[in-house]
Write an enzyme that holds these catalytic residues in place. Structure first.
Site, PDB file in Angstrom:
ATOM      1  N   ASP A 198     -11.762  59.220  46.793  1.00  0.00           N
ATOM      2  CA  ASP A 198     -10.585  58.858  47.582  1.00  0.00           C
ATOM      3  C   ASP A 198      -9.660  60.055  47.804  1.00  0.00           C
ATOM      4  OD1 ASP A 198      -8.803  57.345  49.032  1.00  0.00           O
ATOM      5  OD2 ASP A 198      -7.967  56.255  47.331  1.00  0.00           O
TER       6      ASP A 198
ATOM      7  N   GLU B 296      -8.862  51.771  53.762  1.00  0.00           N
ATOM      8  CA  GLU B 296      -9.461  50.912  52.731  1.00  0.00           C
ATOM      9  C   GLU B 296     -10.066  49.652  53.356  1.00  0.00           C
ATOM     10  OE1 GLU B 296      -6.830  53.002  51.761  1.00  0.00           O
ATOM     11  OE2 GLU B 296      -8.440  53.934  50.613  1.00  0.00           O
TER      12      GLU B 296
ATOM     13  N   ARG C 175      -5.979  67.394  48.257  1.00  0.00           N
ATOM     14  CA  ARG C 175      -5.987  66.370  47.204  1.00  0.00           C
ATOM     15  C   ARG C 175      -7.121  66.614  46.196  1.00  0.00           C
ATOM     16  NH1 ARG C 175      -4.946  60.052  48.949  1.00  0.00           N
ATOM     17  NH2 ARG C 175      -5.694  59.047  47.063  1.00  0.00           N
TER      18      ARG C 175
ATOM     19  N   GLY D 181      -5.707  52.553  57.650  1.00  0.00           N
ATOM     20  CA  GLY D 181      -6.593  51.418  57.366  1.00  0.00           C
ATOM     21  C   GLY D 181      -7.850  51.867  56.649  1.00  0.00           C
TER      22      GLY D 181
ATOM     23  N   ASP E 122      -8.397  61.907  50.250  1.00  0.00           N
ATOM     24  CA  ASP E 122      -8.042  62.139  51.653  1.00  0.00           C
ATOM     25  C   ASP E 122      -7.570  63.585  51.849  1.00  0.00           C
ATOM     26  OD1 ASP E 122      -7.043  59.092  52.871  1.00  0.00           O
ATOM     27  OD2 ASP E 122      -7.193  59.334  50.717  1.00  0.00           O
TER      28      ASP E 122
END
Lengths: 256, 526
Positions: free
Chosen positions: B295, B186, B322, B184, B297
């Site tokens: 973003d 976002e 990432r 969740g 993660d």
């Protein structure tokens, strides 16, 4: 419970026909812009000219002809496509976003100068049909080398069309990749790439024939996004002729 | 005859059971795949070698099982004594005969109509412990199913889906606990890792991935931003029996691309956290990207490696993040050992001695957008890496691609997307993917195998000197684990968004991969 659900369906149906008036104050537009940047740039880019999503900087949105349609598309998404519902927005925020989307259209408010009928004649005279398909009486006609132009008037601005005719290599459509391969046997095939993966490549030649290769059987593969098989018409058209041709292209609005 | 055989396998399962000790000793049973990554160490490596570099050319489809749903198929099946357990997004768990793909049972959960999700409704798999299968549902419940029948034993709510919580991760069964977290990221959730009593479903502990008032590191979020800072959990962690810790990668801070409203390092987002399995108390954390605004993660499976570092034996945890850097940490204390980019990156000058990135100015998202490498999807994403003790190589599915990042406004509202911007592709870039084999001690590249497009497909290495993986464009293939040479490929023409696994039954080895909307299982042509 069942009755409640039915009522909700009826309410949505009624909304479908509802006409929507978009807000127009500077604050509304500024708020719409912020919402757009937060929720839509991900796919449509900050000026609406696209990424993963459709080009919203167009003069006419095919699926969102009315402001009501636009608001409903934002609110509900387009089921079956990648366009998601912006269910996180209130109705007011949806209309603010919609107002900003309308402001993104690169509208040429001035009517296009030329004469589309003359343009059609020039389209024939200069051999455009050898490479492009348009809808004419009797069906879709033309060649396969270039993109289908049947609805080009909906997809692109007049300014872009002008550039496309004068300097074709300046901006190729996203999915257009000129390709040339030489087989190990020495055969050369040129055209546009219709498929490529790690192990294979397929090319459509000017005559519309498809050629599919295992890369392992090729001597070389060259791809060049800085070139276009379309010739420039810079020196072949007078200014008024160019206007006429653009007017013809702008008139091509076959629904998708 | 066949039916009898299936029944006897199902019977064998209930008789044999999967106590914790069997999972702990899984290297003794390479025919089985007890947990998401195959083993607690997160290596996704199998010591099966019936299929090997010399005979993999004879691999062909043994059976296919169609999912019947339209979601992206992201499951890693588990296999126990000839029986398979897998999930299909958005809401199905199945048990199959591993030799034929025949259905033994199917559980379908009714999902709430008002469920709101950012990124599809996938699920990555189940956990098994004793005679029970554990499933984290898309509406953020943990559900215990009878392994023989699929009947629900208990169902507990982890968090309220109405405020943006969901679950897509395969749980991890350790000792008498089931460990998982909530997705969740976002939606401005407050992330956590939970442990539940495997028998009763009672919650044993919760570790918030964002510290609250009074906790250490609380001050790393400006104002009240910690309350909605995300740091979600959506990829399965690893377990280190020696230190009794479970190590998990955490998601990005929210809102994703607008860091103005959450000044500070935003601990423990974009980090590995090591938590005591019995108490839920944090032993250490290591944050890869402080104050992330792209973003990125850190939801990559932590890969535990017992090896040598600068000449001395060392217990390490390795990851290709990432954010484009490959890291090796000491897993006893989370200390940074080494780090190095494994794909093109333009956001950091490098890493300092503690491993903290030296962020370049002007790399934050802006309203006008600016180009940064790697893209939002990262140098790699959640698709599993693999480590082979046989080759001592770390394999990663790498993505070479940049993006224009935008900053937008984000107002938090419960259950509502909380992004604050977005990204767009870099025009005329030719992104590509590569399977890269890294020396885990240095991060140096040993070999690579390029793919036409960047992939998000996980890797499996085997003692047969093979690495299995696939491409987004539908090729499933096997590489020589030592050299990267292509040995075998299968053209499926279906996208892949999943991780391969392998098992054996009746003396025969199989390789399984979820492709498009089906599970494909391969074996050797007789």
């Amino acid at each position: 419970m069942r009755i409640v659900l039915l009522w909700v369906c009826l309410a949505a149906f009624a909304q479908d026909k509802e006409d929507v008036t978009l807000p127009g104050t500077a604050e509304d537009l500024a708020r719409g812009k912020k919402l757009y940047l937060g929720s839509c740039t991900y796919c449509h880019g900050p000026t609406g000219d696209g990424g993963k999503g459709a080009d919203l900087a167009r003069r006419e949105l095919v699926r969102a002809k009315t402001d009501g349609d636009l608001a409903r598309i934002i609110e509900n998404g387009i089921p079956g496509t990648e366009m998601p519902a912006a269910w996180h927005m209130t109705r007011r925020e949806v209309t603010q976003t919609a107002a900003f989307v309308r402001s993104l259209a690169k509208v040429d408010v001035r009517a296009v100068a030329g004469n589309a009928v003359n343009g059609l004649a020039l389209y024939g005279k200069h051999g455009c049909a050898g490479c492009h398909t348009v809808k004419q009486t009797g069906g879709y006609r033309g060649g396969f080398m270039g993109p289908d132009l049947s609805s080009i008037g909906l997809k692109r601005s007049a300014a872009h069309l002008r550039e496309a005719v004068l300097s074709p290599a300046a901006s190729l459509p996203d999915d257009f990749m000129p390709a040339r391969v030489v087989t190990k046997g020495g055969q050369t095939v040129e055209g546009r790439r219709v498929h490529e993966d790690t192990f294979t490549i397929a090319i459509r030649d000017a005559a519309g024939n498809n050629h599919s290769f295992l890369k392992a059987g090729l001597q070389s593969v060259s791809l060049d996004r800085n070139s276009s098989p379309m010739p420039s018409y810079k020196d072949k058209l007078r200014d008024t002729e160019l206007d006429d041709l653009i007017a013809y292209l702008v008139s091509l609005k076959e629904p998708l | 005859m066949k039916i009898a055989a299936i029944l006897s396998l199902a019977g064998a399962l209930s008789a044999q059971n999967v106590p914790f000790q069997r999972i702990l000793d899984s290297q003794k049973e390479p025919q089985n795949w007890f947990t998401y990554s195959g083993n607690y160490n997160g290596q996704r490596h199998s010591s099966l070698d019936l299929i090997h570099a010399g005979n993999v050319k004879r691999l062909k489809v043994a059976w296919v099982h169609h999912s019947g749903t339209t979601e992206s198929h992201e499951t890693t099946p588990l296999v126990v004594d000839g029986v398979m357990f897998l999930t299909e997004g958005p809401n199905v768990v199945k048990s199959l005969d591993t030799r034929t793909g025949s259905l033994l049972w199917r559980y379908e959960r009714t999902i709430p109509k008002d469920l709101r999700l950012c990124c599809g409704r996938p699920n990555r798999g189940v956990a098994i412990l004793n005679d029970t299968v554990y499933y984290g549902s898309i509406d953020a419940h943990l559900i215990a199913l009878d392994a023989r029948t699929g009947r629900v034993k208990w169902d507990v709510e982890m968090a309220d889906y109405k405020t943006g919580y969901s679950s897509t991760v395969a749980p991890l069964a350790v000792k008498d606990k089931i460990i998982l977290g909530a997705a969740g990221g976002e939606f401005g959730i407050r992330g956590f890792i939970d442990a539940y009593d495997a028998k009763t479903g009672a919650r044993a502990w919760r570790f918030y991935t964002i510290p609250g008032p009074g906790d250490p590191d609380f001050g790393t979020w400006e104002g009240d931003s910690w309350k909605v800072g995300s740091a979600a959990i959506w990829t399965t962690g690893s377990y280190d029996p020696e230190t009794n810790t479970t190590i998990w990668g955490t998601g990005n801070p929210g809102p994703d691309w607008n860091g103005d409203v959450r000044k500070g390092d935003n601990l423990y987002s974009c980090a590995f956290v090591a938590v005591d399995v019995d108490t839920g108390v944090k032993r250490w954390h290591y944050q890869f990207t402080p104050h992330d605004t792209h973003d990125w993660d850190a939801t990559q499976v932590p890969v535990l490696i017992d090896g040598r570092f600068r000449g001395a034996p060392r217990k390490m945890v390795a990851t290709a993040n990432r954010n484009a850097f490959f890291y090796v940490l000491d897993r006893a204390n989370g200390k940074f050992l080494t780090g190095k980019p494994f794909v093109k990156q333009t956001w950091a000058r490098g890493l300092d001695d503690s491993g903290r990135p030296q962020v370049l100015p002007g790399t934050d998202p802006t309203e006008a957008g600016n180009a940064v490498w790697p893209s939002l999807a990262g140098g790699t994403n959640w698709a599993s890496p693999s480590y082979s003790p046989a080759t001592n190589l770390f394999y990663v599915p790498a993505r070479e691609q940049g993006a224009f990042y935008y900053k937008g406004e984000a107002d938090y509202k419960p259950g509502v997307i909380f992004n604050g911007g977005g990204q767009r592709v870099v025009p005329d870039e030719q992104p590509y993917g590569a399977i890269r084999a890294l020396d885990p001690e240095t991060g140096n590249l040993k070999w690579e195998f390029r793919t036409h497009t960047p992939a998000n497909v996980g890797l499996l290495s085997t003692k047969g000197n093979l690495v299995f993986t696939g491409s987004t464009q539908g090729d499933f293939f096997a590489l020589n684990a030592t050299t990267g040479e292509l040995l075998w490929r299968f053209r499926s023409n279906g996208g892949m968004n999943s991780n391969p696994m392998t098992y054996s039954v009746d003396g025969k080895q199989y390789v399984a991969m979820a492709i498009a909307r089906a599970l494909y299982v391969f074996d050797l042509m007789e």
